[in-house]
Design a protein around this motif. Sequence first.
Motif, PDB file in Angstrom:
ATOM      1  N   ASN A  31      -5.492  26.587  -4.894  1.00 39.64           N
ATOM      2  CA  ASN A  31      -6.049  27.107  -6.141  1.00 39.64           C
ATOM      3  C   ASN A  31      -5.452  26.435  -7.367  1.00 39.64           C
ATOM      4  O   ASN A  31      -5.041  27.090  -8.323  1.00 39.64           O
ATOM      5  N   ILE A  32      -5.365  25.116  -7.322  1.00 38.80           N
ATOM      6  CA  ILE A  32      -4.887  24.361  -8.478  1.00 38.80           C
ATOM      7  C   ILE A  32      -5.821  23.177  -8.717  1.00 38.80           C
ATOM      8  O   ILE A  32      -6.709  22.901  -7.914  1.00 38.80           O
ATOM      9  N   GLU A  33      -5.600  22.497  -9.819  1.00 38.84           N
ATOM     10  CA  GLU A  33      -6.401  21.323 -10.165  1.00 38.84           C
ATOM     11  C   GLU A  33      -6.093  20.159  -9.212  1.00 38.84           C
ATOM     12  O   GLU A  33      -4.941  19.983  -8.816  1.00 38.84           O
ATOM     13  N   PRO A  34      -7.088  19.343  -8.906  1.00 45.00           N
ATOM     14  CA  PRO A  34      -6.815  18.156  -8.089  1.00 45.00           C
ATOM     15  C   PRO A  34      -5.684  17.302  -8.673  1.00 45.00           C
ATOM     16  O   PRO A  34      -4.819  16.828  -7.939  1.00 45.00           O
ATOM     17  N   MET A  35      -5.678  17.143  -9.988  1.00 39.29           N
ATOM     18  CA  MET A  35      -4.622  16.320 -10.573  1.00 39.29           C
ATOM     19  C   MET A  35      -3.255  16.987 -10.470  1.00 39.29           C
ATOM     20  O   MET A  35      -2.226  16.319 -10.540  1.00 39.29           O
ATOM     21  N   GLU A  36      -3.276  18.295 -10.313  1.00 39.46           N
ATOM     22  CA  GLU A  36      -2.017  19.007 -10.090  1.00 39.46           C
ATOM     23  C   GLU A  36      -1.497  18.700  -8.682  1.00 39.46           C
ATOM     24  O   GLU A  36      -0.293  18.557  -8.473  1.00 39.46           O
ATOM     25  N   VAL A  37      -2.415  18.630  -7.747  1.00 40.25           N
ATOM     26  CA  VAL A  37      -2.048  18.244  -6.384  1.00 40.25           C
ATOM     27  C   VAL A  37      -1.409  16.868  -6.402  1.00 40.25           C
ATOM     28  O   VAL A  37      -0.332  16.634  -5.848  1.00 40.25           O
ATOM     29  N   VAL A  38      -2.090  15.960  -7.091  1.00 43.81           N
ATOM     30  CA  VAL A  38      -1.624  14.576  -7.180  1.00 43.81           C
ATOM     31  C   VAL A  38      -0.221  14.519  -7.782  1.00 43.81           C
ATOM     32  O   VAL A  38       0.685  13.876  -7.249  1.00 43.81           O
ATOM     33  N   GLN A  39      -0.037  15.218  -8.893  1.00 42.77           N
ATOM     34  CA  GLN A  39       1.254  15.178  -9.583  1.00 42.77           C
ATOM     35  C   GLN A  39       2.357  15.756  -8.707  1.00 42.77           C
ATOM     36  O   GLN A  39       3.449  15.192  -8.602  1.00 42.77           O
ATOM     37  N   ARG A  40       2.051  16.884  -8.094  1.00 38.18           N
ATOM     38  CA  ARG A  40       3.056  17.568  -7.285  1.00 38.18           C
ATOM     39  C   ARG A  40       3.566  16.675  -6.164  1.00 38.18           C
ATOM     40  O   ARG A  40       4.770  16.509  -5.958  1.00 38.18           O
ATOM     41  N   CYS A  95       0.847  -1.198   0.000  1.00 38.03           N
ATOM     42  CA  CYS A  95       0.000   0.000   0.000  1.00 38.03           C
ATOM     43  C   CYS A  95       0.881   1.246   0.000  1.00 38.03           C
ATOM     44  O   CYS A  95       1.673   1.462   0.918  1.00 38.03           O
ATOM     45  N   GLY A  96       0.719   2.043  -1.025  1.00 32.33           N
ATOM     46  CA  GLY A  96       1.486   3.273  -1.150  1.00 32.33           C
ATOM     47  C   GLY A  96       0.737   4.454  -0.559  1.00 32.33           C
ATOM     48  O   GLY A  96      -0.286   4.281   0.099  1.00 32.33           O
ATOM     49  N   PRO A  97       1.235   5.642  -0.790  1.00 35.06           N
ATOM     50  CA  PRO A  97       0.675   6.821  -0.136  1.00 35.06           C
ATOM     51  C   PRO A  97      -0.525   7.411  -0.885  1.00 35.06           C
ATOM     52  O   PRO A  97      -0.710   7.178  -2.074  1.00 35.06           O
ATOM     53  N   THR A  98      -1.326   8.147  -0.140  1.00 35.59           N
ATOM     54  CA  THR A  98      -2.292   9.045  -0.763  1.00 35.59           C
ATOM     55  C   THR A  98      -1.565  10.361  -0.974  1.00 35.59           C
ATOM     56  O   THR A  98      -1.002  10.921  -0.037  1.00 35.59           O
ATOM     57  N   VAL A  99      -1.545  10.821  -2.210  1.00 34.92           N
ATOM     58  CA  VAL A  99      -0.675  11.962  -2.517  1.00 34.92           C
ATOM     59  C   VAL A  99      -1.432  13.285  -2.422  1.00 34.92           C
ATOM     60  O   VAL A  99      -1.954  13.780  -3.402  1.00 34.92           O
ATOM     61  N   TYR A 100      -1.477  13.815  -1.211  1.00 33.40           N
ATOM     62  CA  TYR A 100      -2.104  15.135  -1.055  1.00 33.40           C
ATOM     63  C   TYR A 100      -1.265  16.069  -0.208  1.00 33.40           C
ATOM     64  O   TYR A 100      -1.636  17.203   0.046  1.00 33.40           O
ATOM     65  N   SER A 101      -0.102  15.589   0.274  1.00 35.05           N
ATOM     66  CA  SER A 101       0.842  16.510   0.908  1.00 35.05           C
ATOM     67  C   SER A 101       2.202  15.823   0.982  1.00 35.05           C
ATOM     68  O   SER A 101       2.335  14.655   0.621  1.00 35.05           O
ATOM     69  N   ASP A 102       3.201  16.565   1.451  1.00 35.95           N
ATOM     70  CA  ASP A 102       4.558  16.037   1.441  1.00 35.95           C
ATOM     71  C   ASP A 102       4.669  14.764   2.266  1.00 35.95           C
ATOM     72  O   ASP A 102       4.034  14.637   3.306  1.00 35.95           O
ATOM     73  N   SER A 103       5.489  13.855   1.821  1.00 38.05           N
ATOM     74  CA  SER A 103       5.653  12.614   2.569  1.00 38.05           C
ATOM     75  C   SER A 103       6.490  12.880   3.815  1.00 38.05           C
ATOM     76  O   SER A 103       7.344  13.753   3.846  1.00 38.05           O
ATOM     77  N   HIS A 104       6.213  12.097   4.844  1.00 38.06           N
ATOM     78  CA  HIS A 104       6.858  12.328   6.135  1.00 38.06           C
ATOM     79  C   HIS A 104       7.640  11.100   6.588  1.00 38.06           C
ATOM     80  O   HIS A 104       7.663  10.081   5.890  1.00 38.06           O
ATOM     81  N   LEU A 105       8.255  11.237   7.746  1.00 31.62           N
ATOM     82  CA  LEU A 105       9.094  10.165   8.269  1.00 31.62           C
ATOM     83  C   LEU A 105       8.344   8.838   8.315  1.00 31.62           C
ATOM     84  O   LEU A 105       8.916   7.775   8.079  1.00 31.62           O
ATOM     85  N   GLY A 106       7.062   8.904   8.607  1.00 33.57           N
ATOM     86  CA  GLY A 106       6.259   7.679   8.661  1.00 33.57           C
ATOM     87  C   GLY A 106       6.239   6.938   7.341  1.00 33.57           C
ATOM     88  O   GLY A 106       6.202   5.712   7.317  1.00 33.57           O
ATOM     89  N   MET A 127       3.102  13.429  -5.784  1.00 30.83           N
ATOM     90  CA  MET A 127       3.659  12.171  -6.266  1.00 30.83           C
ATOM     91  C   MET A 127       5.128  12.390  -6.649  1.00 30.83           C
ATOM     92  O   MET A 127       5.997  11.583  -6.318  1.00 30.83           O
ATOM     93  N   ASN A 128       5.395  13.483  -7.332  1.00 32.70           N
ATOM     94  CA  ASN A 128       6.782  13.811  -7.680  1.00 32.70           C
ATOM     95  C   ASN A 128       7.637  13.945  -6.424  1.00 32.70           C
ATOM     96  O   ASN A 128       8.761  13.446  -6.362  1.00 32.70           O
ATOM     97  N   SER A 129       7.076  14.639  -5.440  1.00 30.57           N
ATOM     98  CA  SER A 129       7.802  14.868  -4.202  1.00 30.57           C
ATOM     99  C   SER A 129       8.086  13.543  -3.490  1.00 30.57           C
ATOM    100  O   SER A 129       9.194  13.307  -2.984  1.00 30.57           O
ATOM    101  N   PHE A 130       7.095  12.676  -3.482  1.00 35.81           N
ATOM    102  CA  PHE A 130       7.265  11.341  -2.886  1.00 35.81           C
ATOM    103  C   PHE A 130       8.395  10.584  -3.591  1.00 35.81           C
ATOM    104  O   PHE A 130       9.272  10.003  -2.950  1.00 35.81           O
TER     105      PHE A 130
END
Length: 489
Positions: free
Chosen positions: A96-105, A31-42, A107-110
Amino acid sequence: MGRELYLYNTLTRSKELFEPVEPPYVGMYVCGPTVYSDSHLGHARPAITYDILYRYLMHLGYKVRYVRNITDVGHLENEADDSGEDRITKKARQENIEPMEVVQRYMNSFHRSMDLLNTLQPSIEPRATGHIVEQQEMISTIIEEGFAYEENGSVYFDVEKYNRSYPYGILSGRVLDEMKANSRVLEGQDEKHSPFDFALWKKASQAHIMKWSSPWSNGFPGWHLECSVMSTKYLGDVFDIHGGGMDLIFPHHECEIAQSTAANGKPSVRYWVHNNMITINGQKMARSLGNFITLDQLFSGNHPLLERAYSPMTIRFFILQAQYRGTVDFSNEALLSASLGLQKLMTAVKTLNSLKGSERSSIDISAIKEKCYEAMSDDLNTPVVLAHLFDGVRMINLVNDGRETLSEADLDDLKELFRTFVFDILGLKEEESSGNDLLSGVVEMVLNMRQEAKARKDWATSDRIRDELLKLGVNVKDRKDGFDWEIKH
RNA sequence: GGUCGGUUGGCCGAGUGGCUAGGCAUCGGUCUGCAAAACCGGGUACGGCGGUUCGAAUCCGCCACCGACCUCCA
């Protein structure tokens, strides 16, 4: 596959000999992450845990297909409240961005963080939004099998009915009747026939952005469904390993078992593997609890709880110092200790590569390798592997000091051992901050001048050079015939 | 309340019946012009109370405390 591997199976609550369905192939879903914010130590914990399992399985000769999903469908923050926003949409509105932009951002960060932690990329990284059709197909199958019902455009899994045909709760050790006796009924779940039923498809409100058409409504799939669908799609109806955090055992993985069993008539997963949590001040670190430290913050030191920055390899080593089924408590002291221990290990690896072989060996290194394999094969006991490697470190330093000797053959074995375990299996790597030739050249020039001062017994000059370099982060270690130096981390 | 897991030395963290875990810190020593590094050695442990046993950190019982899950979470 000459060696046996024992893994703790949550399903049986015991260590079991790992035997794949179709050797030499191994299917592993995590199970991978839900991509809606920066990944953390967990997030680093499962990523590293299953990276180690992946690496070790490959080392043992298995052909592994490692699937780790990205959850990019916005699931509701509060399922009991239909008017609630989903996480990704909420973030999109805030920024103020698209949901898929949130996802991409994110996911890239992850991915960036995972690369820094030196985790190997999965073989397949499927996204929930790319498998809406398959999810709908599975819902239809479950309805046909009689284990789901539609209510007002949403489809729910009928846990009570399922429980009459199959045991619900086998993974988490829960018994439905006891759950019913011990839980209070929540308001706002009118559509469900029972509070334990869970959504397979959820009708979307007008405001909901991420939604898809379906036979039942414009809506979106339930959270548990994507893993059942994507794991079996890529690994087959029955596959070997399913991993994830312990916090997912209930309800997520329990529901996955129910869905897959309802659809296929049999459970999909043979070995359920769960990593424990990272805690902070004894409490679970989680995005939802707001007590988390992001990986970027750890790498930069930019967080009120952090006394300094910790490198990705320090984080990796820190996590490997505990067995994956135990909690690890975060503290600056523990991380600093990890960073020093890692440096000692990596310095020894460098020393090892510069050692000269002798006629014969004065010490016996043969036991270390077998002990390392034993520890790895005992449910991935990485702290014990490290303990044995540190025995090797002592031997390396003894030989380097000229107190013991190693034959060419033993030296080659030891190099092979460290290469295999430190780099291939534990996935550690050099973090060169001393890397560029200009810096090395300048430091060595200065240190050569210091050697001349020492030859003149000009201790004032020689000490001054050493102290100044130390202030700049260069640690000087004199040897009988010269000097070593290293960048202090 | 229910289910599950945990409580090891200054900190982290292995260990399931007798044999040094390991790392970090600390103290003493060797080496060094002095340091650093390295090596050698030392000290401080097994939550409490009972029980089983020749012997328990390790098995059993009770108690205390902590945590996870029971709602999204890695």
